[in-house]
Design a protein around this motif. Structure first.
Motif, PDB file in Angstrom:
ATOM      1  N   VAL A  11       4.382 -38.632  43.274  1.00 58.45           N
ATOM      2  CA  VAL A  11       5.758 -39.047  42.400  1.00 58.45           C
ATOM      3  C   VAL A  11       5.723 -37.240  41.405  1.00 58.45           C
ATOM      4  CG1 VAL A  11       6.442 -40.706  42.455  1.00 58.45           C
ATOM      5  CG2 VAL A  11       5.323 -40.390  41.095  1.00 58.45           C
ATOM      6  N   THR A  12       7.220 -36.782  41.256  1.00 59.31           N
ATOM      7  CA  THR A  12       7.316 -35.787  40.374  1.00 59.31           C
ATOM      8  C   THR A  12       8.056 -36.446  40.047  1.00 59.31           C
ATOM      9  OG1 THR A  12       6.516 -34.444  41.988  1.00 59.31           O
ATOM     10  CG2 THR A  12       7.810 -33.234  40.190  1.00 59.31           C
ATOM     11  N   LEU A  13       7.229 -36.045  38.195  1.00 62.30           N
ATOM     12  CA  LEU A  13       8.384 -36.412  37.604  1.00 62.30           C
ATOM     13  C   LEU A  13       8.555 -35.514  36.130  1.00 62.30           C
ATOM     14  CD1 LEU A  13       5.772 -39.720  36.685  1.00 62.30           C
ATOM     15  CD2 LEU A  13       7.895 -39.661  37.670  1.00 62.30           C
ATOM     16  N   ARG A  14       9.839 -35.984  35.401  1.00 66.92           N
ATOM     17  CA  ARG A  14      10.772 -34.930  34.695  1.00 66.92           C
ATOM     18  C   ARG A  14      10.306 -35.129  33.530  1.00 66.92           C
ATOM     19  NH1 ARG A  14      16.403 -35.128  36.092  1.00 66.92           N
ATOM     20  NH2 ARG A  14      15.623 -37.542  36.119  1.00 66.92           N
ATOM     21  N   TYR A  15       9.969 -33.688  32.717  1.00 67.84           N
ATOM     22  CA  TYR A  15       9.702 -34.023  31.080  1.00 67.84           C
ATOM     23  C   TYR A  15      10.649 -34.622  30.056  1.00 67.84           C
ATOM     24  CZ  TYR A  15       5.262 -32.204  31.413  1.00 67.84           C
ATOM     25  OH  TYR A  15       3.524 -31.200  32.132  1.00 67.84           O
ATOM     26  N   VAL A  16      10.549 -35.007  29.175  1.00 66.64           N
ATOM     27  CA  VAL A  16      11.601 -35.491  28.756  1.00 66.64           C
ATOM     28  C   VAL A  16      12.597 -34.360  28.663  1.00 66.64           C
ATOM     29  CG1 VAL A  16      11.190 -37.887  27.503  1.00 66.64           C
ATOM     30  CG2 VAL A  16      10.680 -36.052  26.252  1.00 66.64           C
ATOM     31  N   THR A  17      13.370 -34.373  27.567  1.00 63.12           N
ATOM     32  CA  THR A  17      14.506 -32.595  27.636  1.00 63.12           C
ATOM     33  C   THR A  17      14.274 -32.505  25.975  1.00 63.12           C
ATOM     34  OG1 THR A  17      16.406 -33.769  28.712  1.00 63.12           O
ATOM     35  CG2 THR A  17      16.829 -31.854  27.404  1.00 63.12           C
ATOM     36  N   ARG A  18      13.339 -33.126  25.390  1.00 62.66           N
ATOM     37  CA  ARG A  18      13.665 -32.417  23.914  1.00 62.66           C
ATOM     38  C   ARG A  18      12.700 -31.385  24.102  1.00 62.66           C
ATOM     39  NH1 ARG A  18      10.164 -33.125  21.148  1.00 62.66           N
ATOM     40  NH2 ARG A  18       9.520 -35.428  22.225  1.00 62.66           N
ATOM     41  N   GLY A  19      11.681 -31.796  25.059  1.00 63.99           N
ATOM     42  CA  GLY A  19       9.802 -31.400  25.133  1.00 63.99           C
ATOM     43  C   GLY A  19       9.428 -30.710  25.760  1.00 63.99           C
ATOM     44  N   ALA A  20      10.703 -30.315  26.993  1.00 65.05           N
ATOM     45  CA  ALA A  20      10.356 -29.888  28.209  1.00 65.05           C
ATOM     46  C   ALA A  20       9.360 -28.631  28.041  1.00 65.05           C
ATOM     47  CB  ALA A  20      11.444 -30.169  28.790  1.00 65.05           C
ATOM     48  N   TYR A  21      10.499 -27.358  27.408  1.00 68.73           N
ATOM     49  CA  TYR A  21       9.999 -26.555  27.057  1.00 68.73           C
ATOM     50  C   TYR A  21       8.224 -26.251  26.988  1.00 68.73           C
ATOM     51  CZ  TYR A  21      10.693 -21.408  24.893  1.00 68.73           C
ATOM     52  OH  TYR A  21      10.010 -19.965  25.782  1.00 68.73           O
ATOM     53  N   GLU A  22       8.169 -26.296  25.606  1.00 67.87           N
ATOM     54  CA  GLU A  22       6.810 -26.459  24.839  1.00 67.87           C
ATOM     55  C   GLU A  22       5.550 -27.053  26.066  1.00 67.87           C
ATOM     56  OE1 GLU A  22       8.798 -29.310  21.744  1.00 67.87           O
ATOM     57  OE2 GLU A  22       8.860 -27.879  22.910  1.00 67.87           O
ATOM     58  N   LEU A  23       5.805 -27.688  26.548  1.00 66.71           N
ATOM     59  CA  LEU A  23       5.157 -28.954  27.553  1.00 66.71           C
ATOM     60  C   LEU A  23       5.019 -28.181  28.374  1.00 66.71           C
ATOM     61  CD1 LEU A  23       6.590 -32.780  27.033  1.00 66.71           C
ATOM     62  CD2 LEU A  23       4.155 -31.639  26.225  1.00 66.71           C
ATOM     63  N   SER A  24       5.336 -27.108  28.691  1.00 70.40           N
ATOM     64  CA  SER A  24       5.997 -26.413  29.821  1.00 70.40           C
ATOM     65  C   SER A  24       4.720 -25.255  30.360  1.00 70.40           C
ATOM     66  CB  SER A  24       7.039 -26.463  30.801  1.00 70.40           C
ATOM     67  OG  SER A  24       7.578 -25.531  30.273  1.00 70.40           O
ATOM     68  N   HIS A  25       4.329 -25.395  28.849  1.00 65.33           N
ATOM     69  CA  HIS A  25       4.036 -24.118  28.776  1.00 65.33           C
ATOM     70  C   HIS A  25       2.974 -24.288  28.914  1.00 65.33           C
ATOM     71  CE1 HIS A  25       7.957 -21.665  28.026  1.00 65.33           C
ATOM     72  NE2 HIS A  25       7.058 -20.599  28.837  1.00 65.33           N
ATOM     73  N   TYR A  26       1.798 -25.279  28.874  1.00 69.15           N
ATOM     74  CA  TYR A  26       0.552 -26.147  28.350  1.00 69.15           C
ATOM     75  C   TYR A  26       0.069 -26.493  29.709  1.00 69.15           C
ATOM     76  CZ  TYR A  26       0.305 -26.059  23.578  1.00 69.15           C
ATOM     77  OH  TYR A  26      -0.056 -25.579  22.217  1.00 69.15           O
ATOM     78  N   HIS A  27      -0.437 -27.647  30.302  1.00 70.34           N
ATOM     79  CA  HIS A  27      -0.551 -27.054  31.193  1.00 70.34           C
ATOM     80  C   HIS A  27       0.201 -28.341  31.825  1.00 70.34           C
ATOM     81  CE1 HIS A  27      -2.819 -30.228  28.688  1.00 70.34           C
ATOM     82  NE2 HIS A  27      -3.037 -31.313  29.325  1.00 70.34           N
ATOM     83  N   ASP A  28       0.561 -29.032  33.402  1.00 68.23           N
ATOM     84  CA  ASP A  28       1.277 -30.095  33.580  1.00 68.23           C
ATOM     85  C   ASP A  28       0.825 -30.903  33.667  1.00 68.23           C
ATOM     86  OD1 ASP A  28       2.745 -30.595  35.579  1.00 68.23           O
ATOM     87  OD2 ASP A  28       2.408 -30.068  37.578  1.00 68.23           O
ATOM     88  N   MET A  29       1.504 -31.700  33.084  1.00 66.07           N
ATOM     89  CA  MET A  29       1.162 -33.541  33.527  1.00 66.07           C
ATOM     90  C   MET A  29       2.544 -35.053  34.103  1.00 66.07           C
ATOM     91  SD  MET A  29       0.337 -33.533  29.548  1.00 66.07           S
ATOM     92  CE  MET A  29      -0.403 -35.454  29.293  1.00 66.07           C
ATOM     93  N   THR A  30       3.288 -34.150  35.055  1.00 70.44           N
ATOM     94  CA  THR A  30       4.051 -34.055  35.763  1.00 70.44           C
ATOM     95  C   THR A  30       4.170 -35.043  37.653  1.00 70.44           C
ATOM     96  OG1 THR A  30       4.926 -32.160  36.949  1.00 70.44           O
ATOM     97  CG2 THR A  30       5.959 -32.441  34.982  1.00 70.44           C
ATOM     98  N   GLN A  31       2.407 -35.094  37.271  1.00 64.98           N
ATOM     99  CA  GLN A  31       2.198 -35.079  38.595  1.00 64.98           C
ATOM    100  C   GLN A  31       1.693 -36.525  39.091  1.00 64.98           C
ATOM    101  OE1 GLN A  31       3.456 -32.980  41.638  1.00 64.98           O
ATOM    102  NE2 GLN A  31       4.225 -32.077  39.651  1.00 64.98           N
ATOM    103  N   ARG A  32       1.645 -37.235  39.941  1.00 59.75           N
ATOM    104  CA  ARG A  32       1.396 -38.518  39.847  1.00 59.75           C
ATOM    105  C   ARG A  32       0.873 -39.339  41.482  1.00 59.75           C
ATOM    106  NH1 ARG A  32      -1.347 -39.061  34.672  1.00 59.75           N
ATOM    107  NH2 ARG A  32      -2.186 -40.968  35.631  1.00 59.75           N
ATOM    108  N   THR A  33      -0.603 -40.177  41.189  1.00 64.48           N
ATOM    109  CA  THR A  33      -0.100 -41.069  41.870  1.00 64.48           C
ATOM    110  C   THR A  33      -0.155 -42.015  41.960  1.00 64.48           C
ATOM    111  OG1 THR A  33      -1.491 -39.000  43.307  1.00 64.48           O
ATOM    112  CG2 THR A  33      -1.988 -41.077  43.835  1.00 64.48           C
ATOM    113  N   VAL A  34       0.432 -43.084  43.023  1.00 63.08           N
ATOM    114  CA  VAL A  34       0.535 -44.322  41.962  1.00 63.08           C
ATOM    115  C   VAL A  34       0.224 -45.116  43.627  1.00 63.08           C
ATOM    116  CG1 VAL A  34       2.535 -46.202  41.979  1.00 63.08           C
ATOM    117  CG2 VAL A  34       3.004 -44.264  40.907  1.00 63.08           C
ATOM    118  N   TYR A  35      -1.254 -45.715  43.525  1.00 57.07           N
ATOM    119  CA  TYR A  35      -1.509 -46.933  44.382  1.00 57.07           C
ATOM    120  C   TYR A  35      -1.001 -48.343  44.316  1.00 57.07           C
ATOM    121  CZ  TYR A  35      -5.533 -43.122  43.380  1.00 57.07           C
ATOM    122  OH  TYR A  35      -5.759 -41.830  43.238  1.00 57.07           O
ATOM    123  N   VAL A  36      -0.263 -48.429  45.672  1.00 51.06           N
ATOM    124  CA  VAL A  36      -0.364 -50.184  45.700  1.00 51.06           C
ATOM    125  C   VAL A  36      -1.024 -50.179  47.357  1.00 51.06           C
ATOM    126  CG1 VAL A  36       1.842 -51.090  47.256  1.00 51.06           C
ATOM    127  CG2 VAL A  36       2.560 -48.683  45.025  1.00 51.06           C
TER     128      VAL A  36
END
Length: 756
Positions: A11-36
């Motif tokens: 899944v690809t998840l979006r950052y919260v709007t308030r913090g998206a700008y600064e978070l996107s300049h660090y390292h990507d934390m929007t990709q997750r793998t969910v195991y079913v």
């Protein structure tokens, strides 16, 4: 019971709007793998990880009984799914698989990254409103931690605490002295990894000296021998596999040492971490999962804190279930490409550092020293940093290529003596619950009273009910009177400008709109307004008060209007640049009044450079010390990313103007103010990331503009129209409108700040 299948779902998840700008300049934390994970008994277990485990690792679990993975040391994500299955099979919550429950509520901290002080303050305000009482962040030598702390202290509710992560030092700071400085602030809560991990003797000494708890994360012997030497007040285990964490939890319990788990992820990870913290005897320090940085949540009941605590689920297993509709949406969501950017750091002494994020150092933003290229950094250097995002200009491409080829550039120029904004306080000027407020203008009167005019008591941005209202402050903006309506016509009264003339007359300006008549919500109301009323009341207006705003004269028709109204020139004339209609044609004109605002006449038109296909509007102007007039405009370009401010000048008192041309400044609309030292101050709002209220300064009468200064971050598209005045002590008070945390509609807000 055997495991029959493991389905990894990315899944690809979006950052919260308030913090998206600064978070996107660090390292990507929007990709997750969910195991079913499914079993032959029909049970389904959930786990997750940042990266997808290899097929070889997943094959180890297939065909096995989940109970074989008690104390799993292979995969935290798949181990989580095993514990979910074990709990469901046994009919018990996961924490019971670790032992007795030691707490029903687990303390939790929010998390963010280091950024501009005012954006840090916004994070604190936001997280406090969400129910957090702690916030952790990694310090960065690209920001000044003292400035950050002061900004956060201003907005923090009593009892809110900061968890400072020093990432094992890495600067030339004398750490005991820096910790003492930070400990002076009530918001300072604890200090993580202020020294290199192997310096146990240093930690033992620092623990005695420090005025706040010391937290140790990076252990030289993997959280074994060093714990018995008690070098810290609390300990952290980060992203540790379940069996490893369980063994060390026993060691911490034997030592009577509080500790915390830090496992970043979504609600699945948060649920597992909460169960573990509930069962580990000394797992009493706040956990961190960073779940709150993601706006996309894909479980049916997200886990959110109450007064800084997470409730431990009593349901079998983890106690979370997938929201399949949201999972399907997030599986289709595309990844945003990582854009290039440069870091532009300016020091108070005039030095300028330009560098790029090192692609080979994932921790560059907090430990740039690991790249062995930059000068020795400090967490408390007098500096400010902005991100220069790839704007597809030749200037950026050339600068990026230079840094890419030759490395970081450190240059020196004489300090400019300003162009740094220090926010002193923030204020809610007027809040009308359930109602909408917008488009303010502020005036400092000759008697030092502050008056703000605005359109208030509205349904929404466009509605029939806008009124011209005023609020006043007698104490420099610390407190404000209740709003008072000074005009309420049959149409929508909006864009409230205001000035005080040298004769003491208040001149308020506005225009009336019938845009609401095309809105289905107001069809019935529009039908009650006759064509005669529409014809009579539509237009651009001013009215005057000669008694400080207690009473107002009849409205006076003018040709045009602008959000912040006219100004008074040194020769006594009032000059008003605005949008209007002349001979049936939409125009931007300059109007003058030589009788204190009683009568007005058009003296010139302002055109756009003929090579540019864009309209202009919502102008404001300022008179420079030399008499030169500078006007700036909002642009009408369809693409929001191209809505640069335009500028035009007049050297003859407004009778002729240069064609309006684009600047390099994105934002709208402008407000211009000449300061006591003859510098020009420009304030404006931005409705693309990074959103908020901004300022720039010109020392050469508008020929060039300095660096962009962030005054207040914001996170909606309905914000801005800032206007500023200078107080007697030289500080500045800026008003604007925006949505307060937890509100649905806008309020008037104020920022008291200084240039330094």
């Amino acid at each position: 019971m055997k495991i029959t299948s493991i389905e990894p779902r990315r899944v690809t998840l979006r950052y919260v709007t308030r913090g998206a700008y600064e978070l996107s300049h660090y390292h990507d934390m929007t990709q997750r793998t969910v195991y079913v994970v499914r079993t032959d008994t029909g049970l389904v277990g959930l786990g997750e990880s940042e990266r997808t485990e290899s097929q070889e690792v997943m094959d180890r679990y297939l065909g096995t009984n989940p109970f074989q993975w008690m104390g799993d040391e292979t995969s935290l994500g798949l181990g989580t799914a095993m514990y979910d299955l074990m709990g469901k099979a046994a009919g018990v919550p996961v924490y019971q698989l670790f032992g007795q429950k030691h707490r029903s509520w687990v303390p939790v901290a929010a998390w963010t990254v280091s950024t501009h002080p005012e954006r840090m303050a916004a994070a604190v305000a936001d997280y406090a409103q969400q129910g957090y009482t702690w916030m952790k962040f990694h310090l960065s030598p690209f920001e000044n931690v003292i400035d950050q702390t002061e900004a956060m202290q201003r907005v923090a509710p009593e009892g809110f605490r900061l968890h400072y992560d020093f990432t094992m030092h890495g600067t030339d700071d004398h750490m005991p002295s820096l910790l003492d400085r930070l400990a002076e602030y009530p918001i300072a809560g604890c200090f993580e990894d202020p020294l290199p991990g192997e310096d146990l003797d240093g930690y033992i000494e620092l623990k005695v000296r420090a005025k706040r708890p010391i937290v140790l994360h990076h252990f030289p012997t993997a959280a074994t021998y060093e714990v018995m030497r008690r070098p810290a007040d609390a300990y952290m285990l980060g992203h540790m596999r379940i069996g490893d964490a369980q063994r060390r939890a026993g060691l911490f319990a034997a030592a009577g040492a509080p500790f915390m788990l830090q496992n970043s992820g979504s609600d699945i990870t948060r649920a597992m971490t909460t169960h573990m913290m509930a069962a580990f005897p000394t797992g009493s320090f706040h956990t961190v999962t960073a779940t709150e940085i993601l706006q996309d949540r894909f479980v049916t009941e997200p886990l959110n804190p109450v007064n800084g605590f997470l409730r431990v689920s009593e349901a079998p297993g983890l106690g979370v279930e997938l929201d399949e509709e949201k999972m399907a949406e997030f599986e289709q969501q595309e990844t945003s490409p990582s854009a290039r950017f440069l870091l532009e750091t300016r020091y108070a002494n005039g030095a300028h550092l330009r560098t790029r994020k090192d692609p080979n150092n994932p921790h560059f933003m907090v430990r740039p020293d690991w790249s062995r290229e930059l000068p020795p950094p400090s967490f408390a250097a007098p500096l400010s940093t902005r991100y220069w995002d790839d704007d597809e200009t030749d200037a950026f491409s050339e600068a990026y290529a230079e840094v890419e080829k030759e490395g970081s550039r450190l240059t020196f120029a004489e300090p400019d003596g300003g162009d740094r904004a220090q926010v002193l306080s923030t204020h809610v000027i007027c809040r009308q619950p359930g109602r909408y407020i917008g488009w303010p203008t502020i005036v400092r009167r000759a008697n030092d009273e502050l008056v703000v005019a605005f359109s208030g008591d509205r349904d929404s941005h466009v509605c029939p009910f806008g009124k011209m209202q005023l609020v006043r402050s007698q104490d420099g903006g610390k407190s404000w009177s209740k709003e008072r309506t000074i005009l309420n016509g049959p149409l929508d009264d909006r864009d409230s400008g205001l000035i005080e003339t040298t004769k003491g007359t208040l001149v308020a300006s506005w225009f009336t709109s019938i845009s609401f008549t095309t809105d289905d919500d107001y069809t019935e109301h529009a039908a009650t307004i006759s064509e005669q009323t529409r014809e009579k009341e539509s237009g651009h207006w001013v009215h005057r008060s000669t008694d400080g705003g207690d009473t107002w004269g009849e409205k006076i028709a003018v040709c045009s209007s602008a959000p912040h109204g006219p100004i008074q020139l040194a020769d006594g004339r009032l000059l008003y640049v605005g949008n209007g209609t002349l001979d049936g044609e939409p125009v931007v004109v300059a109007e003058e009044s030589a009788d204190d605002g009683q009568t007005w006449s058009v003296i010139s038109r302002i055109l756009v450079d003929e090579t540019i296909e864009s309209g202009i509007g919502e102008p404001h102007l300022v008179e420079c010390a030399s008499g030169r007039l500078v006007a700036m405009f909002r642009t009408r370009w369809p693409s929001i990313e191209r809505r640069l401010l335009f500028q035009s000048e007049s050297e003859d008192g407004g009778h002729t103007w240069t064609p309006a041309r684009p600047t390099t400044i994105f934002g709208y609309p402008p407000h211009l103010k000449r300061l006591a030292d003859d510098r020009l101050l420009l304030t404006y709002g931005k409705r693309i990331v990074p959103q908020g209220e901004f300022a720039r300064v010109s020392r050469d009468e508008g020929r060039t503009w300095g660096e962009e200064l962030l005054l207040s971050p914001d996170y909606s598209m309905d914000l801005g129209y800032p206007a500023s005045t200078q107080l007697a002590d030289g500080t500045i008070y800026t008003v604007f409108y925006g949505i307060l945390p937890g509100d649905e509609k806008t309020s008037l807000q104020g920022i008291h700040w200084r240039l330094r």
